[in-house]
Scaffold this motif. Structure first.
Motif, PDB file in Angstrom:
ATOM      1  N   GLN A  36      28.619  35.899   4.470  1.00 51.56           N
ATOM      2  CA  GLN A  36      27.971  35.551   3.207  1.00 51.56           C
ATOM      3  C   GLN A  36      27.166  34.248   3.291  1.00 51.56           C
ATOM      4  N   LEU A  37      27.313  33.501   4.361  1.00 48.84           N
ATOM      5  CA  LEU A  37      26.608  32.225   4.493  1.00 48.84           C
ATOM      6  C   LEU A  37      25.114  32.451   4.722  1.00 48.84           C
ATOM      7  N   PRO A  38      24.291  31.466   4.345  1.00 47.72           N
ATOM      8  CA  PRO A  38      22.866  31.540   4.699  1.00 47.72           C
ATOM      9  C   PRO A  38      22.718  31.635   6.223  1.00 47.72           C
ATOM     10  N   GLU A  39      21.629  32.217   6.673  1.00 46.12           N
ATOM     11  CA  GLU A  39      21.465  32.532   8.096  1.00 46.12           C
ATOM     12  C   GLU A  39      21.668  31.335   9.025  1.00 46.12           C
ATOM     13  N   ASN A  40      21.093  30.178   8.693  1.00 40.25           N
ATOM     14  CA  ASN A  40      21.226  29.042   9.613  1.00 40.25           C
ATOM     15  C   ASN A  40      22.674  28.544   9.693  1.00 40.25           C
ATOM     16  N   TYR A  41      23.407  28.568   8.597  1.00 40.33           N
ATOM     17  CA  TYR A  41      24.826  28.175   8.620  1.00 40.33           C
ATOM     18  C   TYR A  41      25.647  29.211   9.386  1.00 40.33           C
ATOM     19  N   ARG A  42      25.320  30.471   9.151  1.00 41.66           N
ATOM     20  CA  ARG A  42      26.031  31.555   9.856  1.00 41.66           C
ATOM     21  C   ARG A  42      25.812  31.448  11.366  1.00 41.66           C
ATOM     22  N   THR A  43      24.585  31.169  11.780  1.00 36.88           N
ATOM     23  CA  THR A  43      24.284  31.012  13.196  1.00 36.88           C
ATOM     24  C   THR A  43      25.104  29.863  13.794  1.00 36.88           C
ATOM     25  N   ALA A  44      25.172  28.747  13.075  1.00 36.99           N
ATOM     26  CA  ALA A  44      25.931  27.586  13.553  1.00 36.99           C
ATOM     27  C   ALA A  44      27.427  27.907  13.637  1.00 36.99           C
ATOM     28  N   VAL A  45      27.970  28.574  12.621  1.00 39.64           N
ATOM     29  CA  VAL A  45      29.400  28.918  12.624  1.00 39.64           C
ATOM     30  C   VAL A  45      29.700  29.899  13.754  1.00 39.64           C
ATOM     31  N   GLU A  46      28.842  30.864  13.966  1.00 37.99           N
ATOM     32  CA  GLU A  46      29.082  31.840  15.029  1.00 37.99           C
ATOM     33  C   GLU A  46      29.058  31.175  16.401  1.00 37.99           C
ATOM     34  N   ALA A  47      28.169  30.202  16.592  1.00 36.14           N
ATOM     35  CA  ALA A  47      28.140  29.459  17.853  1.00 36.14           C
ATOM     36  C   ALA A  47      29.416  28.635  18.013  1.00 36.14           C
ATOM     37  N   LEU A  48      29.839  28.003  16.945  1.00 40.05           N
ATOM     38  CA  LEU A  48      31.072  27.222  16.959  1.00 40.05           C
ATOM     39  C   LEU A  48      32.273  28.121  17.218  1.00 40.05           C
ATOM     40  N   GLU A  49      32.290  29.274  16.586  1.00 36.59           N
ATOM     41  CA  GLU A  49      33.370  30.249  16.785  1.00 36.59           C
ATOM     42  C   GLU A  49      33.431  30.698  18.246  1.00 36.59           C
ATOM     43  N   ARG A  50      32.281  30.952  18.847  1.00 34.72           N
ATOM     44  CA  ARG A  50      32.234  31.352  20.257  1.00 34.72           C
ATOM     45  C   ARG A  50      32.856  30.264  21.137  1.00 34.72           C
ATOM     46  N   TYR A  51      32.525  29.020  20.846  1.00 31.24           N
ATOM     47  CA  TYR A  51      33.089  27.897  21.587  1.00 31.24           C
ATOM     48  C   TYR A  51      34.614  27.862  21.409  1.00 31.24           C
ATOM     49  N   LEU A  52      35.063  28.024  20.176  1.00 29.87           N
ATOM     50  CA  LEU A  52      36.496  27.976  19.882  1.00 29.87           C
ATOM     51  C   LEU A  52      37.248  29.134  20.542  1.00 29.87           C
ATOM     52  N   MET A  53      36.606  30.273  20.667  1.00 27.99           N
ATOM     53  CA  MET A  53      37.246  31.412  21.326  1.00 27.99           C
ATOM     54  C   MET A  53      37.534  31.100  22.791  1.00 27.99           C
ATOM     55  N   HIS A  54      36.683  30.286  23.398  1.00 26.36           N
ATOM     56  CA  HIS A  54      36.881  29.922  24.806  1.00 26.36           C
ATOM     57  C   HIS A  54      37.784  28.715  24.980  1.00 26.36           C
ATOM     58  N   PHE A  55      37.654  27.729  24.099  1.00 27.91           N
ATOM     59  CA  PHE A  55      38.313  26.451  24.318  1.00 27.91           C
ATOM     60  C   PHE A  55      39.296  26.053  23.222  1.00 27.91           C
ATOM     61  N   GLY A  56      39.395  26.832  22.169  1.00 25.99           N
ATOM     62  CA  GLY A  56      40.245  26.468  21.047  1.00 25.99           C
ATOM     63  C   GLY A  56      41.631  27.063  21.131  1.00 25.99           C
ATOM     64  N   PRO A  57      42.394  26.900  20.055  1.00 24.51           N
ATOM     65  CA  PRO A  57      43.754  27.438  20.010  1.00 24.51           C
ATOM     66  C   PRO A  57      43.756  28.948  20.177  1.00 24.51           C
ATOM     67  N   ALA A  58      44.759  29.446  20.847  1.00 23.06           N
ATOM     68  CA  ALA A  58      44.821  30.872  21.129  1.00 23.06           C
ATOM     69  C   ALA A  58      45.826  31.611  20.248  1.00 23.06           C
ATOM     70  N   ASP A  59      46.686  30.910  19.538  1.00 20.59           N
ATOM     71  CA  ASP A  59      47.687  31.627  18.752  1.00 20.59           C
ATOM     72  C   ASP A  59      47.114  32.065  17.417  1.00 20.59           C
ATOM     73  N   GLY A  60      47.656  33.127  16.876  1.00 20.10           N
ATOM     74  CA  GLY A  60      47.121  33.735  15.668  1.00 20.10           C
ATOM     75  C   GLY A  60      47.127  32.844  14.446  1.00 20.10           C
ATOM     76  N   ALA A  61      48.299  32.425  14.012  1.00 19.17           N
ATOM     77  CA  ALA A  61      48.409  31.685  12.754  1.00 19.17           C
ATOM     78  C   ALA A  61      47.698  30.337  12.826  1.00 19.17           C
ATOM     79  N   GLY A  62      47.895  29.594  13.913  1.00 21.25           N
ATOM     80  CA  GLY A  62      47.241  28.296  14.050  1.00 21.25           C
ATOM     81  C   GLY A  62      45.735  28.426  14.106  1.00 21.25           C
ATOM     82  N   ALA A  63      45.262  29.402  14.844  1.00 19.68           N
ATOM     83  CA  ALA A  63      43.828  29.622  14.948  1.00 19.68           C
ATOM     84  C   ALA A  63      43.256  30.062  13.600  1.00 19.68           C
ATOM     85  N   MET A  64      43.961  30.901  12.888  1.00 22.80           N
ATOM     86  CA  MET A  64      43.435  31.388  11.615  1.00 22.80           C
ATOM     87  C   MET A  64      43.332  30.271  10.593  1.00 22.80           C
ATOM     88  N   THR A  65      44.267  29.364  10.583  1.00 20.06           N
ATOM     89  CA  THR A  65      44.168  28.220   9.674  1.00 20.06           C
ATOM     90  C   THR A  65      42.916  27.423  10.002  1.00 20.06           C
TER      91      THR A  65
END
Length: 137
Positions: A38-67
């Motif tokens: 639902q975010l505007p395109e430029n915010y969505r693009t930034a979040v998706e890039a950040l999400e990609r980074y987090l998928m590689h380097f961020g928390p791996a557990d379900g509940a902690g990651a979801m928070t």
């Protein structure tokens, strides 16, 4: 398939969650994805890039990651509503932003602790006195 809060899970649901992980975490993830969509395109693009980074380097557990992802969605929803420019959100160094963001969550703190332990071990190996006694267990 949903159960009430006081109703025990069926054997099937317990087995399914054992194999696939928490169904609640999956529901939360798809709600997060819907919010991001639902975010505007430029915010969505930034979040998706950040999400990609987090998928590689961020928390791996379900509940902690979801928070963390839910907080991320809230941050970007509020920023979009306020009209905060993307660069003002991230600053000059997007990696510094995401590393600082992750450090606010338990598994992010684990990474910080392990980085410090690693740096200290290298200093000890180089014969430098770090003044700390890091455990390696």
């Amino acid at each position: 398939m949903a159960t009430g809060s006081n109703e025990p899970k069926s054997r099937y649901l317990r087995y399914l969650e054992l194999i696939t992980g928490s169904l609640e975490d999956k529901r939360r993830y798809w709600q997060y994805k819907a919010r991001i969509k639902q975010l505007p395109e430029n915010y969505r693009t930034a979040v998706e890039a950040l999400e990609r980074y987090l998928m590689h380097f961020g928390p791996a557990d379900g509940a902690g990651a979801m928070t963390m992802y839910e907080d991320l969605a809230e941050l970007f929803e509020q920023s979009a509503a306020d009209g905060t420019p993307i660069r003002d959100l991230f600053g000059e160094d997007p990696v510094e932003f995401v590393e600082t963001f992750m450090a606010n969550y338990p598994l992010g703190q684990y990474r910080t602790r392990e980085r410090n332990r690693f740096t200290s071990a290298v200093a000890r190996a180089a014969g430098e006195d770090t003044g700390r006694q890091d455990r390696t267990d």
